[in-house]
Structure formats: C-alpha cells, structure tokens
Write an enzyme that holds these catalytic residues in place. Structure first.
Site, short mmCIF file in Angstrom:
data_model
loop_
_atom_site.label_atom_id
_atom_site.label_comp_id
_atom_site.label_asym_id
_atom_site.label_seq_id
_atom_site.Cartn_x
_atom_site.Cartn_y
_atom_site.Cartn_z
N ASP A 360 0.86 -1.19 0.00
CA ASP A 360 0.00 0.00 0.00
C ASP A 360 0.87 1.21 0.00
O ASP A 360 1.39 1.63 0.98
CB ASP A 360 -0.96 0.01 1.09
CG ASP A 360 -2.22 -0.70 0.68
OD1 ASP A 360 -3.20 -0.15 1.07
OD2 ASP A 360 -2.22 -1.68 0.02
N THR A 361 0.85 1.82 -0.94
CA THR A 361 1.95 2.58 -1.47
C THR A 361 1.45 3.87 -2.10
O THR A 361 0.33 3.93 -2.58
CB THR A 361 2.64 1.70 -2.52
OG1 THR A 361 3.04 0.50 -1.88
CG2 THR A 361 3.79 2.37 -3.16
N VAL A 362 2.33 4.88 -2.13
CA VAL A 362 2.02 6.09 -2.88
C VAL A 362 3.13 6.34 -3.89
O VAL A 362 4.30 6.11 -3.61
CB VAL A 362 1.85 7.33 -1.96
CG1 VAL A 362 0.59 7.20 -1.12
CG2 VAL A 362 3.06 7.56 -1.08
N SER A 379 6.12 3.75 0.89
CA SER A 379 5.05 2.84 1.31
C SER A 379 5.26 2.36 2.73
O SER A 379 6.38 2.26 3.23
CB SER A 379 5.03 1.63 0.37
OG SER A 379 4.12 0.65 0.81
#
Length: 541
Positions: A360-362, A379
């Site tokens: 879950d990452t940006v 993340s």
C-alpha cells in the site's frame, strides 16, 4: 511541426469531447494520488524549489493526508534526472539485528503484522539524502505544508476513506495486544475510520515532523524519536532497537535498464522487483504488438504470459544484493529473453523460474522548468504497515519484513541487517540519451505489470499519459489466475478462459494500482496524467 508528430502519441484527439480526464500541460508539474499533496509540491515549486524539493514536500505531505498507504515509518525509492544523468536512490530499511531465523521457528511464513514484521524505516533518510544531493530550498521549508495539515487538520478524501475504512474493518478486531494501542489511539476515532469530508488531525505526527525537519532526520535515527521507538518495543515485545535505527543508511545505486524499441526503460536494481518489468518487456519485444489492437485476445495473452515468466524469475532471484549474488546481466540479456519467449504458446502456462546465464503505497512524480525530473515511491507496505504506532509519535511502522521468506535455502531468507524483497518501484524512460519522463503504478505485486502496461500503451499503442492511465488493466496474480478490470471486452475475457487462463473480472479499484505519468514534450514543457482510480491529480503552472 505539430508537437505530437515528434512523440509516440497523437494529441489531436484531445480536441474531441470526452468525459474522461484530460492530461495537463505545464512547465512545472506535480502528479500524485492525493490533491492536497500535489498542491503542497506545487507550493514548493512556486516558492523557488526544484523538482526534488517538490517531490520531498509531496512525499512528506502524503504521510499525513494518505496515512493508510504510506508514512514516516515506511521506505522509499527514487529516480532523479539531473544534468543529463539518471540517479537512483534505494532508501529501504533492513531487518533488526535481533531478527535471526530462529526467532521465526515454527511459523509457516513471515508474519504480516506486529513487531516481527517491522524493518527499519528508510523514508526519512531517503528524504534527507535526496535533499543533500539535489535540494535547493531549506530542508525544514519542505515540511511546512505537511505540518500544517497534521496540526490544523484536513478533510478526508474519498479513496483515502476507502483504504482507511478497509484497514480498520479488516484489521482492528485482531489488533488486541498492547503493541497496537498506539494505532487505535492515533488512527481511529472511537474505533472507526474518519468519514469522507471529516477533518482529521494528527498532532503527534506534527510534532514528529517538526523534530525531523529541525534536525534533518537525526532525531528519528539517533535522537529522541529513536529512543521512543526503542522504549515502546522493549515494553511490548519488539526487537527493534535504537542501534538498528542509528546504523541505517540509504544507498545511491546505478539504475538498470533495457532498450524497448528505441526507448530506454529504467528501474532501481534489486532488492526491488523493477527488474521483472524489464524482463517482461524484453520478452514482449519479440512480438509485433503495434500490429495488434490493444483490446485483442493476443495482446492480453502475450502480456500476461511474459509477466508470468518474468515474475517467476524475480521471485526466485531477487534479494538483498549485499547478501547474495543476483544474475542481473543474465536476467536482462536479450538472449535469455529469447529462451523464455519460446515457452509461450497459445495456452496459458504455469510459470517456473529459468536459469539465466551467470554474470500500500504512494507514487508521485515531479518535473521543473529546468529539466529536473523525479520518479518517487514510498510505502508502509500493507495499509498501516505493522499497525504498531509508538505512543506520542504518530508514526505507523512498516511491515516490510513480510517480504522475506523462511526457507533457509532461498536467497531472500530473513537475516539480521538484511533488506527484504521489495515491491515498490519507480520507473523512468529516456530516448536517445534524453529524458522522456518519470512514471509509476503503485499497488504491491501489481507494479511491474503496471509499468509494462504504461510502456506498451505509450510506445506500441500511442496513448498520451492520461489515456494510458485510464485504460483497462490486467494483473496476473499466481499460477494461471489473472484479474481483469471491467473495461476489458467480454469476448476477450471468454477467449482468455478458453486458452486456460483463470480469469476474474474484479471491480475493486485497489486491485489494479494507481499511477502517475509525466512525459517531456519537444518544446521543453510537460504533458502529465494522474490515475482516475484515486483522488489524485496532476497540477502545474
């Protein structure tokens, strides 16, 4: 000459009426998954900062406004184009020195949550190292928008609510130990996620960000924050120590690449999985994809099969290169791609790793008017990571240790001071030695497949950034199981099943990642897009 004539895509279709997003055109651009973070980066550019300053400000703000995807306690990687050269930064953390294999005896696999899933956070050091090498404005200045949002509050956006609420509903009932008390107190409101539009404040995080800003990260790794983390670990059974934090360092690395039809596609070398995208592109280069419609059975089948083979190799060979040799040159050779390509037939295959020759990452991207460009990703790994938040810090520690394996014969086996197999990967393209631009698609194991699709959409099918991001995606998961978005034509879905693919049409947007793209135009300006699967935007001036 029309600008589009010098690019692989045609811009004339932007004159037509459409309900889809349009790309933006600007000389300074920030593109990311949350509008407030994009505006924070743009604010820094307007104040005289460069693309690296903007990337850091955007990344720091994302830890506040999208905490269910990334945080101060996570890792980051970056590719920076500056002075006609691409620079790579690996800012991933290592396992604590007390995380020996025997600590995990009797476990079937690495834990997903709790202290044993924690590795040293690398993001803060990554921000500092990027700034020291390339930054223009004062380091503390880059934290001002994030501190403002953490202290005064910000309204929750729709996709952030979805991810946050999902994490609370799916995880909170199992988080009963004392080590999870900080998560419940910091990131839930009476046991729930904040609602869409509700104002959320995190004063503890604001104070932590101030300490990091004032000390250029020293408070986090050798100061009071490190002591707070250690004290909480000792009280609740964790093995992370202040000495682990003090020993952490980032690494400047040489990016790896393959040439795909005249474009150099670049990734960070292992311990990340970016090499899988490059291997898949090497395999696919042997097919005339541009002669096939993008929405055709053969195009989908070949992409999925190439990704299977590349991923099987990545899972077999990728690890911390400080602990085991990785045959990078062999894996990326055109000769090895030819051998792997021979395994692809009209039927879906069950992938197994090959034997490459020895040797879950940006996500966000930024670009400025002087030609500096940044491809950046960070993340917590899974939602709020380990779900451990040392009280008073506002910091959720990542669960990146889940990326290790427990097989002692595997190169990615857990070991003290070792970096795990990493999913987050920034991408970049160049052409004839000149920057074409940064791109990326977040989403765990989806990311190499996302990178492949963005490259093919651009090079093979002539799609501009927004069209490329909007197009329906596929995601191979394991064996013959592949997820498709509802936008894939139903006749292709049925035909793939007839070839032996186990297909699920998945309506969950999170399954297919969220991406951003900035390409440089011949004029020196940029064209940028931001994924419609999230709240984000591309902003520029």
């Amino acid at each position: 000459m029309q600008l589009s004539q010098a690019m692989p895509f045609d811009l004339e279709d932007l004159n037509t009426t459409s309900n889809t997003r349009k790309p933006i055109f600007a000389r300074n651009v920030v593109a990311t998954s949350q509008p407030l973070a994009a505006q924070a980066g743009l604010e820094i550019l307007r104040r005289g900062g460069n693309a690296v300053d903007a990337a850091i400000a955007t990344a720091v703000t994302l830890t506040v406004v999208e905490p269910c995807s990334n945080g101060i306690g996570g890792d980051c990687f970056a590719l920076v184009w500056h002075n006609d050269k691409l620079h790579g930064l690996n800012a991933s953390g290592r396992a604590p020195l007390l995380h020996t294999l025997d600590r995990f005896a009797g476990m079937p696999e690495m834990p997903e949550r709790g202290w044993l899933s924690v590795t040293v956070p690398g993001a803060v050091m990554g921000w500092r190292d990027l700034h020291r090498k390339f930054g223009k404005l004062a380091f503390a200045t880059l934290f001002e928008p994030a501190i403002r949002y953490a202290e005064n509050g910000f309204p929750i956006s729709a996709t952030v609510y979805h991810g946050w609420n999902s994490s609370v509903l799916n995880r909170l009932p199992q988080l009963t130990g004392d080590e999870y008390a900080g998560y419940r107190a910091t990131f839930t409101i009476d046991g729930r996620a904040p609602f869409i539009g509700e104002i959320f404040r995190n004063p503890d995080q604001a104070q932590t960000l101030r300490r990091i800003a004032e000390t250029e990260g020293e408070a986090f790794y050798t100061g009071e924050i490190a002591e707070d983390i250690q004290d909480f670990a000792k009280k609740t059974g964790g093995l992370l120590r202040a000495s682990d934090l003090a020993a952490h360092h980032s690494e400047w690395v040489e990016p790896i690449r393959v040439n795909y039809r005249g474009y150099d596609v670049w990734e960070i070398p292992p311990n990340g999985q970016g090499i899988a995208a490059l291997m898949a592109l090497n395999i696919l280069e042997g097919y005339d994809l541009s002669a096939m419609p993008r929405e055709s059975l053969e195009a989908y089948h070949l992409q999925i099969e190439a990704m299977k083979l590349a991923t099987a190799d990545a899972w077999r060979y990728v690890c911390d290169p400080e602990h085991a040799a990785i045959p990078i040159d062999g894996l990326l050779s055109k000769e090895y791609a030819t051998e792997r390509r021979k395994l692809i037939t009209q039927r879906a295959l069950f992938p197994t790793p090959g034997q490459p020759p020895s040797s879950d990452t940006v996500y966000l991207c930024t670009a400025d008017a002087d030609g500096m460009m940044v491809s950046f990703i960070q993340s917590n790994y899974g939602g709020f990571g380990s779900y451990i938040v040392p009280p008073g810090t506002g910091v959720a520690l990542q669960n990146r240790g889940n990326g290790f394996v427990l097989d002692p014969s595997h190169p990615n086996v857990i070991a003290p001071g070792k970096r795990p197999f990493h999913t987050i990967i920034p991408g970049f393209m160049t052409r004839d030695g000149q920057a074409f631009g940064p791109f990326g698609v977040m989403g765990g194991r989806m990311q190499p497949a996302g990178h492949v699709q963005m490259v093919l959409n651009t090079v093979e099918w002539g799609m501009h950034p927004q069209a490329s991001l909007d197009a329906a995606r596929w995601f191979w998961w394991e064996d013959n199981y592949t997820k498709l978005e509802p936008g894939v034509p139903s006749d292709i879905v049925q035909a793939l099943r007839q070839r032996g693919h186990d297909i699920e049409v998945d309506t969950e947007l999170d399954a297919f990642g969220r991406g951003q793209i900035i390409w440089r135009l011949p004029s020196g300006a940029y064209i940028a897009g931001s994924d419609n699967r999230t709240d984000g935007c591309a902003a520029g001036y």
